[in-house]
Design a protein around this motif. Sequence first.
Motif, short mmCIF file in Angstrom:
data_model
loop_
_atom_site.label_atom_id
_atom_site.label_comp_id
_atom_site.label_asym_id
_atom_site.label_seq_id
_atom_site.Cartn_x
_atom_site.Cartn_y
_atom_site.Cartn_z
N VAL A 33 -2.15 17.16 -5.36
CA VAL A 33 -2.82 15.97 -5.88
C VAL A 33 -2.34 14.77 -5.08
CG1 VAL A 33 -3.12 14.42 -7.84
CG2 VAL A 33 -3.13 16.89 -8.20
N MET A 34 -3.27 14.06 -4.46
CA MET A 34 -2.94 12.81 -3.77
C MET A 34 -3.21 11.64 -4.70
SD MET A 34 -4.44 13.26 0.12
CE MET A 34 -6.07 13.88 -0.35
N LYS A 35 -2.30 10.69 -4.71
CA LYS A 35 -2.49 9.45 -5.45
C LYS A 35 -2.12 8.30 -4.53
CE LYS A 35 -1.63 7.41 -10.01
NZ LYS A 35 -0.99 7.63 -11.34
N LEU A 36 -2.97 7.29 -4.45
CA LEU A 36 -2.75 6.21 -3.50
C LEU A 36 -3.33 4.92 -4.04
CD1 LEU A 36 -5.54 6.35 -0.84
CD2 LEU A 36 -5.15 8.35 -2.28
N GLY A 37 -2.79 3.80 -3.55
CA GLY A 37 -3.30 2.53 -4.02
C GLY A 37 -2.90 1.38 -3.13
N ILE A 38 -3.54 0.25 -3.35
CA ILE A 38 -3.24 -1.00 -2.65
C ILE A 38 -3.21 -2.11 -3.70
CG2 ILE A 38 -4.02 -2.66 -0.91
CD1 ILE A 38 -5.40 -0.42 0.56
N MET A 47 0.85 -1.19 0.00
CA MET A 47 0.00 0.00 0.00
C MET A 47 0.88 1.24 0.00
SD MET A 47 -1.46 -0.97 3.80
CE MET A 47 -2.85 0.13 3.77
N TRP A 48 0.43 2.28 -0.71
CA TRP A 48 1.29 3.44 -0.90
C TRP A 48 0.45 4.70 -1.09
CZ3 TRP A 48 0.34 5.83 -5.54
CH2 TRP A 48 -0.31 5.05 -6.51
N LEU A 49 1.08 5.84 -0.86
CA LEU A 49 0.42 7.13 -1.10
C LEU A 49 1.47 8.16 -1.48
CD1 LEU A 49 -2.46 8.85 0.77
CD2 LEU A 49 -0.32 10.10 0.47
N GLU A 50 1.12 8.98 -2.48
CA GLU A 50 1.99 10.05 -2.94
C GLU A 50 1.23 11.38 -2.91
OE1 GLU A 50 4.38 7.30 -6.25
OE2 GLU A 50 2.98 8.89 -6.90
N GLN A 71 -6.89 12.20 -6.03
CA GLN A 71 -7.73 13.30 -5.57
C GLN A 71 -6.99 14.63 -5.64
OE1 GLN A 71 -7.53 11.15 -2.21
NE2 GLN A 71 -8.81 9.58 -3.18
N LYS A 72 -7.65 15.62 -6.19
CA LYS A 72 -7.16 16.98 -6.11
C LYS A 72 -7.62 17.59 -4.80
CE LYS A 72 -7.07 21.45 -8.48
NZ LYS A 72 -7.54 22.24 -9.65
N VAL A 73 -6.73 18.30 -4.13
CA VAL A 73 -7.05 18.93 -2.85
C VAL A 73 -7.48 20.37 -3.11
CG1 VAL A 73 -6.23 19.51 -0.55
CG2 VAL A 73 -5.38 17.45 -1.69
N THR A 74 -8.68 20.72 -2.64
CA THR A 74 -9.20 22.08 -2.79
C THR A 74 -9.57 22.60 -1.41
OG1 THR A 74 -11.48 21.33 -3.11
CG2 THR A 74 -10.10 21.50 -5.07
N LYS A 75 -10.05 23.83 -1.37
CA LYS A 75 -10.47 24.42 -0.10
C LYS A 75 -11.98 24.55 -0.08
CE LYS A 75 -6.20 26.93 0.87
NZ LYS A 75 -5.60 28.25 1.23
N ALA A 76 -12.56 24.23 1.06
CA ALA A 76 -14.02 24.31 1.20
C ALA A 76 -14.48 25.76 1.16
CB ALA A 76 -14.44 23.65 2.51
#
Length: 284
Positions: free
Chosen positions: A266-271, A203-206, A279-284
């Motif tokens: 931008v988060m990228k993750l997988g297993i 499992m990983w996340l970038e 996912q792109k990170v935005t502000k509420a």
Amino acid sequence: MKLLRYGAPGQEKPGLLDADNNVRDLSSIVPDIAGNALLPESLQLLESLDVDTLPVVEGTPQQDLRLGPCVGNIGKFICIGLNYADHAAESGMDVPPEPVVFNKWTSAIVGPDDDVKIPRGSEKTDWEVELGVVIGKGGVYIDEADAMDHVAGFCVVNDVSEREFQIERAGTWDKGKGCDTFGPTGPWLVTKDEVGDFDDLGMWLEVDGKRYQNGSTKTMVYRVPFLVSYLSRFMSLQPGDVISTGTPPGVGMGCKPPVYLKGGEVMKLGIDKLGVQTQKVTKA
């Protein structure tokens, strides 16, 4: 099987991924990938279908075809904290003598590639790649030896967390775990027969292409059968409940100095065997 839900938010339809990575529509077979459609007998019915006879959905999944959360109408989104010895160490906490249990509100659930929104006032929004366990057959007081009979399959979860809300603002962890969009789930529910050995999945996340998490389910302290049995002592489990089982090291809080999401990343993750989220990170 790889079961999924596709379409616009709130209007998702049930489908499955065929061997050529095409989405096949299941609307004529089940109303949704949810509830009773996840019972063992329902999964057996889906497994027996001639996939080639199912309608092909136009578009490439996770490109020009949006995927929603891989399970619909999730009743409970149950999470386990500090369940990897190496993550507990980076957090400066001891491995708990029993599983730490908290909840993500179901309003946090979004598709695997939907935007993650940093809540107003947040300074410490963080990431956590986790193995999600989807309940198929419900039950209470489940024996550990029988626990896997109650599991429909597995999926990827990003347990997005606001650390100040979680740790520094009094109360329980839930405050920093259940903000809107803090529960990307999917891209697909992979049935347990296709996953095989779930005790050693990489499992990983970038974030913006930098690898922060790089672990394996083999360092999980409390394993899936135990967790299913343990949780069933305190609540009944129902078809479509999701258990997010904890994260390996490499979260932003554990970096020196800590690294948190600010917006625009931008988060990228997988297993392994379970797919990838972006996912792109935005502000509420």
